[in-house]
Design a protein around this motif. Structure first.
Motif, PDB file in Angstrom:
ATOM      1  N   LYS A  38       1.349  -4.068 -12.229  1.00  0.00           N
ATOM      2  CA  LYS A  38       1.904  -5.325 -11.712  1.00  0.00           C
ATOM      3  C   LYS A  38       1.525  -5.540 -10.255  1.00  0.00           C
ATOM      4  CE  LYS A  38       5.862  -5.697 -14.790  1.00  0.00           C
ATOM      5  NZ  LYS A  38       7.329  -5.671 -14.895  1.00  0.00           N
ATOM      6  N   LEU A  39       1.397  -4.446  -9.504  1.00  0.00           N
ATOM      7  CA  LEU A  39       1.016  -4.566  -8.093  1.00  0.00           C
ATOM      8  C   LEU A  39      -0.449  -4.985  -7.947  1.00  0.00           C
ATOM      9  CD1 LEU A  39       2.793  -1.473  -6.512  1.00  0.00           C
ATOM     10  CD2 LEU A  39       3.419  -3.877  -6.277  1.00  0.00           C
ATOM     11  N   ASN A  51       0.817  -1.207   0.000  1.00  0.00           N
ATOM     12  CA  ASN A  51       0.000   0.000   0.000  1.00  0.00           C
ATOM     13  C   ASN A  51       0.853   1.260   0.000  1.00  0.00           C
ATOM     14  OD1 ASN A  51      -2.428  -1.324  -0.107  1.00  0.00           O
ATOM     15  ND2 ASN A  51      -2.703  -1.371   2.101  1.00  0.00           N
ATOM     16  N   SER A  52       1.888   1.285   0.817  1.00  0.00           N
ATOM     17  CA  SER A  52       2.739   2.476   0.845  1.00  0.00           C
ATOM     18  C   SER A  52       3.530   2.598  -0.453  1.00  0.00           C
ATOM     19  CB  SER A  52       3.679   2.448   2.053  1.00  0.00           C
ATOM     20  OG  SER A  52       4.585   1.379   1.960  1.00  0.00           O
ATOM     21  N   HIS A  53       3.943   1.463  -0.996  1.00  0.00           N
ATOM     22  CA  HIS A  53       4.683   1.491  -2.266  1.00  0.00           C
ATOM     23  C   HIS A  53       3.781   1.982  -3.391  1.00  0.00           C
ATOM     24  CE1 HIS A  53       7.807   0.542  -5.079  1.00  0.00           C
ATOM     25  NE2 HIS A  53       7.032  -0.287  -5.752  1.00  0.00           N
ATOM     26  N   SER A  54       2.562   1.496  -3.447  1.00  0.00           N
ATOM     27  CA  SER A  54       1.650   1.932  -4.508  1.00  0.00           C
ATOM     28  C   SER A  54       1.268   3.402  -4.309  1.00  0.00           C
ATOM     29  CB  SER A  54       0.406   1.051  -4.577  1.00  0.00           C
ATOM     30  OG  SER A  54      -0.340   1.122  -3.394  1.00  0.00           O
ATOM     31  N   ALA A  55       1.126   3.836  -3.072  1.00  0.00           N
ATOM     32  CA  ALA A  55       0.821   5.247  -2.808  1.00  0.00           C
ATOM     33  C   ALA A  55       1.970   6.133  -3.273  1.00  0.00           C
ATOM     34  CB  ALA A  55       0.543   5.456  -1.331  1.00  0.00           C
ATOM     35  N   THR A  56       3.186   5.680  -3.040  1.00  0.00           N
ATOM     36  CA  THR A  56       4.365   6.429  -3.478  1.00  0.00           C
ATOM     37  C   THR A  56       4.397   6.498  -5.003  1.00  0.00           C
ATOM     38  OG1 THR A  56       5.605   5.736  -1.535  1.00  0.00           O
ATOM     39  CG2 THR A  56       6.885   6.523  -3.402  1.00  0.00           C
ATOM     40  N   LYS A  65       6.490   8.188 -16.649  1.00  0.00           N
ATOM     41  CA  LYS A  65       5.098   8.014 -16.219  1.00  0.00           C
ATOM     42  C   LYS A  65       4.575   6.640 -16.636  1.00  0.00           C
ATOM     43  CE  LYS A  65       0.609  10.203 -16.771  1.00  0.00           C
ATOM     44  NZ  LYS A  65      -0.136  11.239 -17.460  1.00  0.00           N
ATOM     45  N   LEU A  66       4.912   6.218 -17.854  1.00  0.00           N
ATOM     46  CA  LEU A  66       4.484   4.910 -18.340  1.00  0.00           C
ATOM     47  C   LEU A  66       5.098   3.783 -17.511  1.00  0.00           C
ATOM     48  CD1 LEU A  66       2.943   3.208 -20.389  1.00  0.00           C
ATOM     49  CD2 LEU A  66       4.928   3.384 -21.885  1.00  0.00           C
ATOM     50  N   LYS A  67       6.376   3.903 -17.161  1.00  0.00           N
ATOM     51  CA  LYS A  67       7.018   2.884 -16.333  1.00  0.00           C
ATOM     52  C   LYS A  67       6.343   2.759 -14.982  1.00  0.00           C
ATOM     53  CE  LYS A  67      11.594   3.005 -18.423  1.00  0.00           C
ATOM     54  NZ  LYS A  67      13.026   3.268 -18.225  1.00  0.00           N
ATOM     55  N   ILE A  68       5.966   3.880 -14.413  1.00  0.00           N
ATOM     56  CA  ILE A  68       5.264   3.862 -13.123  1.00  0.00           C
ATOM     57  C   ILE A  68       3.891   3.225 -13.283  1.00  0.00           C
ATOM     58  CG2 ILE A  68       4.216   5.311 -11.348  1.00  0.00           C
ATOM     59  CD1 ILE A  68       6.627   7.207 -11.697  1.00  0.00           C
ATOM     60  N   LYS A  69       3.202   3.547 -14.357  1.00  0.00           N
ATOM     61  CA  LYS A  69       1.876   2.962 -14.622  1.00  0.00           C
ATOM     62  C   LYS A  69       1.986   1.442 -14.742  1.00  0.00           C
ATOM     63  CE  LYS A  69      -2.056   3.277 -17.750  1.00  0.00           C
ATOM     64  NZ  LYS A  69      -2.582   3.940 -18.950  1.00  0.00           N
ATOM     65  N   GLU A  70       3.031   0.965 -15.432  1.00  0.00           N
ATOM     66  CA  GLU A  70       3.245  -0.474 -15.585  1.00  0.00           C
ATOM     67  C   GLU A  70       3.554  -1.113 -14.241  1.00  0.00           C
ATOM     68  OE1 GLU A  70       6.324  -0.482 -18.521  1.00  0.00           O
ATOM     69  OE2 GLU A  70       4.906  -0.398 -20.188  1.00  0.00           O
TER      70      GLU A  70
END
Length: 52
Positions: free
Chosen positions: A50-51, A3-8, A41-46
């Protein structure tokens, strides 16, 4: 931790989106910078996808 990783990641994604919008609306936008920001931005979206 997920959750904290996805929030970041979501915060970084939003920050990149704001930077892209800001740069795109300048009188003479730096197209190379915009392209680099969009790739990040695309790398973060990918990573978020995955999460799950």
């Amino acid at each position: 931790m997920t959750n904290s990783h996805s929030a970041t990641l979501m915060a970084k994604h939003a920050r990149l989106d704001a930077q892209i919008q800001s740069e795109s609306h300048r009188a003479a936008p730096d197209t190379m910078l915009v392209a680099m920001l969009k790739k990040q931005k695309l790398k973060i979206k990918e990573a978020l996808a995955k999460l799950g």
